[in-house]
Design a protein around this motif. Structure first.
Motif, PDB file in Angstrom:
ATOM      1  N   ILE A   1       0.858  -1.187   0.000  1.00  0.00           N
ATOM      2  CA  ILE A   1       0.000   0.000   0.000  1.00  0.00           C
ATOM      3  C   ILE A   1       0.891   1.231   0.000  1.00  0.00           C
ATOM      4  O   ILE A   1       1.769   1.369   0.862  1.00  0.00           O
ATOM      5  CB  ILE A   1      -0.927   0.033   1.226  1.00  0.00           C
ATOM      6  N   ASN A   2       0.688   2.128  -0.949  1.00  0.00           N
ATOM      7  CA  ASN A   2       1.460   3.377  -1.023  1.00  0.00           C
ATOM      8  C   ASN A   2       0.680   4.479  -0.318  1.00  0.00           C
ATOM      9  O   ASN A   2      -0.308   4.991  -0.834  1.00  0.00           O
ATOM     10  CB  ASN A   2       1.735   3.756  -2.474  1.00  0.00           C
ATOM     11  N   LEU A   3       1.137   4.861   0.878  1.00  0.00           N
ATOM     12  CA  LEU A   3       0.503   5.920   1.662  1.00  0.00           C
ATOM     13  C   LEU A   3       1.443   7.097   1.868  1.00  0.00           C
ATOM     14  O   LEU A   3       1.287   7.870   2.816  1.00  0.00           O
ATOM     15  CB  LEU A   3       0.049   5.362   3.020  1.00  0.00           C
TER      16      LEU A   3
ATOM     17  N   SER B   1       4.615   7.416  -7.385  1.00  0.00           N
ATOM     18  CA  SER B   1       4.621   6.036  -7.853  1.00  0.00           C
ATOM     19  C   SER B   1       5.753   5.308  -7.159  1.00  0.00           C
ATOM     20  O   SER B   1       6.880   5.818  -7.079  1.00  0.00           O
ATOM     21  CB  SER B   1       4.803   5.981  -9.372  1.00  0.00           C
ATOM     22  N   ALA B   2       5.451   4.138  -6.624  1.00  0.00           N
ATOM     23  CA  ALA B   2       6.461   3.369  -5.896  1.00  0.00           C
ATOM     24  C   ALA B   2       6.296   1.893  -6.207  1.00  0.00           C
ATOM     25  O   ALA B   2       5.240   1.448  -6.680  1.00  0.00           O
ATOM     26  CB  ALA B   2       6.359   3.616  -4.391  1.00  0.00           C
ATOM     27  N   GLY B   3       7.342   1.133  -5.940  1.00  0.00           N
ATOM     28  CA  GLY B   3       7.305  -0.309  -6.158  1.00  0.00           C
ATOM     29  C   GLY B   3       7.846  -1.047  -4.953  1.00  0.00           C
ATOM     30  O   GLY B   3       8.637  -0.497  -4.173  1.00  0.00           O
TER      31      GLY B   3
ATOM     32  N   PHE C   1       0.107   6.873  -5.183  1.00  0.00           N
ATOM     33  CA  PHE C   1      -0.319   7.292  -3.850  1.00  0.00           C
ATOM     34  C   PHE C   1      -1.791   6.954  -3.646  1.00  0.00           C
ATOM     35  O   PHE C   1      -2.629   7.189  -4.516  1.00  0.00           O
ATOM     36  CB  PHE C   1      -0.089   8.792  -3.685  1.00  0.00           C
ATOM     37  N   LEU C   2      -2.085   6.348  -2.481  1.00  0.00           N
ATOM     38  CA  LEU C   2      -3.428   5.866  -2.123  1.00  0.00           C
ATOM     39  C   LEU C   2      -3.890   4.728  -3.028  1.00  0.00           C
ATOM     40  O   LEU C   2      -5.086   4.497  -3.193  1.00  0.00           O
ATOM     41  CB  LEU C   2      -4.456   7.005  -2.148  1.00  0.00           C
ATOM     42  N   GLN C   3      -2.932   3.988  -3.568  1.00  0.00           N
ATOM     43  CA  GLN C   3      -3.238   2.781  -4.318  1.00  0.00           C
ATOM     44  C   GLN C   3      -2.588   1.577  -3.636  1.00  0.00           C
ATOM     45  O   GLN C   3      -1.689   1.722  -2.794  1.00  0.00           O
ATOM     46  CB  GLN C   3      -2.755   2.890  -5.764  1.00  0.00           C
TER      47      GLN C   3
ATOM     48  N   ILE D   1       2.207  -4.549   3.746  1.00  0.00           N
ATOM     49  CA  ILE D   1       3.420  -3.732   3.847  1.00  0.00           C
ATOM     50  C   ILE D   1       3.106  -2.381   3.215  1.00  0.00           C
ATOM     51  O   ILE D   1       2.634  -2.312   2.084  1.00  0.00           O
ATOM     52  CB  ILE D   1       4.602  -4.412   3.140  1.00  0.00           C
ATOM     53  N   TYR D   2       3.330  -1.312   3.969  1.00  0.00           N
ATOM     54  CA  TYR D   2       2.932   0.003   3.479  1.00  0.00           C
ATOM     55  C   TYR D   2       4.074   1.004   3.581  1.00  0.00           C
ATOM     56  O   TYR D   2       4.959   0.885   4.431  1.00  0.00           O
ATOM     57  CB  TYR D   2       1.713   0.525   4.243  1.00  0.00           C
TER      58      TYR D   2
END
Length: 238
Positions: free
Chosen positions: A157-159, A165-167, A182-184, A223-224
């Motif tokens: 979870i990208n918070l 954008s992250a991986g 973000f928020l995805q 995992i966030y």
């Protein structure tokens, strides 16, 4: 004949009283639909309280919520299900964050009331994140299904608002996800159990933070990436 009629009337009265007593002692049970919720605090702000207002029922208040706190610590809280409000406002459920540091000081609203739906028999996670100084929420329905008794489940979870954008990937290659905005979030994915190293990367592919954890069979892990400016990678167990 009059005596027989009187006896019959008394018998009817006795039966009526007995039936009334039985109804008082055995009330019809109320069907209270339940929903199961986990709350994650990924906003690096001062402590605040969270209130769930059900309208026409008792409020649920969580005191002193703080950064990287989980409620409950693991698993889900058992709450009354709440859906879309009708024209009279019944069955409305909203969450609001407030803070008051001193007695007799006006309450400071840090998060405006936000409508959410807790469906009956649903497991869900409510994430609280910081977006440009405003607290926002992300509700995720948790579809957890283990393929066998020996695997674990992981999702990302990208918070972090600074990461458009992250991986996330594990060094053993069993979990690889990229382009999570973000928020995805990703879906849960089965991974091998045991000690695992997870790394988060930005849009350029640069590793910004990592996490080492011993995954256990039959457990689901979220995992966030939290939004405190440093890209802290953390997790919680369902």
């Amino acid at each position: 004949m009059m005596i027989k009629h009187a006896a019959f009337i008394l018998l009817l009265l006795a039966t009526s009283v007995l039936t009334s007593c039985n109804n008082d002692e055995d009330p019809v049970p109320v069907d209270r639909q339940r929903s199961y919720l986990h709350i994650l605090g990924a906003a690096d702000v001062d402590t605040f309280n969270i209130t769930f207002d059900y309208f026409n029922t008792a409020d649920v208040v969580i005191k002193d919520f703080y950064y990287r706190r989980n409620w409950p610590i693991q698993g889900y809280a058992d709450l009354q299900a709440g859906g879309t409000p009708d024209e009279f406002g019944n069955n409305k459920l909203f969450v609001v964050g407030t803070r008051s540091s001193f007695v007799n000081v006006p309450i400071d609203t840090v998060m405006q009331p936000t409508d959410i739906v807790l469906a009956p028999d649903e497991q869900s996670t409510l994430c609280i994140a910081d977006s440009m100084g405003t607290l926002v929420t992300l509700k995720i329905v948790d579809n957890i299904s283990f393929p066998n008794d020996t695997s674990a489940l992981v999702r990302f979870i990208n918070l972090a608002p600074e990461q458009a954008s992250a991986g996330l990937s594990s060094t053993d290659g069993s979990f690889i996800q990229s382009g999570v905005g973000f928020l995805q979030h990703t879906d849960f994915q089965p991974v091998p159990t045991g000690a695992s190293v997870f790394e988060v990367s930005d849009t350029s592919g640069t590793v910004t933070s990592s996490l080492i954890y011993d995954l256990r069979p039959g457990k689901a892990y979220s995992i966030y990436l939290s939004g405190n400016g440093n890209g802290i990678l953390d997790y919680f167990v369902h």
